[in-house]
Design an enzyme around this catalytic site. Structure first.
Site, PDB file in Angstrom:
ATOM      1  N   ASP A  29       0.861  -1.180   0.000  1.00 36.42           N
ATOM      2  CA  ASP A  29       0.000   0.000   0.000  1.00 36.42           C
ATOM      3  C   ASP A  29       0.903   1.238   0.000  1.00 36.42           C
ATOM      4  OD1 ASP A  29      -1.690   2.205   1.141  1.00 36.42           O
ATOM      5  OD2 ASP A  29      -3.168   0.595   1.288  1.00 36.42           O
ATOM      6  N   ILE A  30       0.535   2.277  -0.740  1.00 38.41           N
ATOM      7  CA  ILE A  30       1.380   3.472  -0.810  1.00 38.41           C
ATOM      8  C   ILE A  30       1.246   4.354   0.434  1.00 38.41           C
ATOM      9  CG2 ILE A  30       1.532   3.554  -3.327  1.00 38.41           C
ATOM     10  CD1 ILE A  30      -0.563   5.847  -3.204  1.00 38.41           C
ATOM     11  N   GLN A  91     -16.109   2.053  -1.211  1.00 41.81           N
ATOM     12  CA  GLN A  91     -14.790   1.760  -1.767  1.00 41.81           C
ATOM     13  C   GLN A  91     -14.143   3.012  -2.356  1.00 41.81           C
ATOM     14  OE1 GLN A  91     -16.629  -1.533  -4.102  1.00 41.81           O
ATOM     15  NE2 GLN A  91     -14.607  -2.473  -3.847  1.00 41.81           N
ATOM     16  N   HIS A  97     -10.383  -5.266  -3.419  1.00 38.94           N
ATOM     17  CA  HIS A  97      -9.024  -5.275  -2.868  1.00 38.94           C
ATOM     18  C   HIS A  97      -9.103  -5.605  -1.385  1.00 38.94           C
ATOM     19  CE1 HIS A  97     -10.477  -1.107  -2.609  1.00 38.94           C
ATOM     20  NE2 HIS A  97      -9.630  -0.896  -1.602  1.00 38.94           N
ATOM     21  N   HIS A  99      -6.897  -5.550   2.125  1.00 40.23           N
ATOM     22  CA  HIS A  99      -5.731  -5.055   2.841  1.00 40.23           C
ATOM     23  C   HIS A  99      -5.273  -6.143   3.818  1.00 40.23           C
ATOM     24  CE1 HIS A  99      -6.301  -0.685   1.896  1.00 40.23           C
ATOM     25  NE2 HIS A  99      -7.544  -1.100   1.715  1.00 40.23           N
TER      26      HIS A  99
END
Length: 140
Positions: A29-30, A91, A97, A99
């Protein structure tokens, strides 16, 4: 349909990959909550959990298990969170997705706040983390 996750899967946008197979792609994750915070996405467009075929759903959960084992081995997290949200309004990106991230002690700083501001240093740090996780996964 096109979105940021599909662009990452197609390598049109950069990412820090930790795991990949025929149907899923997992990358850091960024804006990581904790060190090693990973996203798992299907390679084909699936807006939410209801649109996943059974085989992809199984593959996502198996990838989450592999990542969980790696995060615990590397960072000794007391707990691992699997977080997944559904629904157009809920979302941030309309593509399934999941996490996977470690819990932090009460009062701890989110990992993204500790990352270097310098882009090259940040890139090097995240690349190293991704490689560490990937290496543990490949030894499983």
């Amino acid at each position: 349909m096109d979105n940021i996750f599909l662009k990452i899967v197609r390598k049109e946008l950069p990412s820090y990959p930790v795991y990949e197979d025929a149907s899923v792609y997992a990358f850091l994750d960024i804006k990581p909550y904790s060190k090693g915070h990973t996203l798992i996405v299907p390679k084909k467009y699936c807006p939410d959990i209801e649109s996943l075929d059974d085989e992809t759903a199984k593959t996502i959960l198996m990838a989450a298990k592999k990542i969980t084992v790696a995060l615990r081995a590397l960072y000794a997290y007391e707990g691992i969170v699997l977080h997944q949200v559904n629904g157009e309004k809920a979302q941030e990106v309309r593509h399934f997705h999941m996490h996977v991230y470690g819990t932090l002690p009460k009062g701890a700083t989110h990992f993204y706040k500790t990352l270097p501001e310098n882009h090259a240093e940040r890139n090097e740090m995240l690349s190293t983390i991704a490689e560490e996780i990937s290496n543990v996964i490949h030894r499983q």
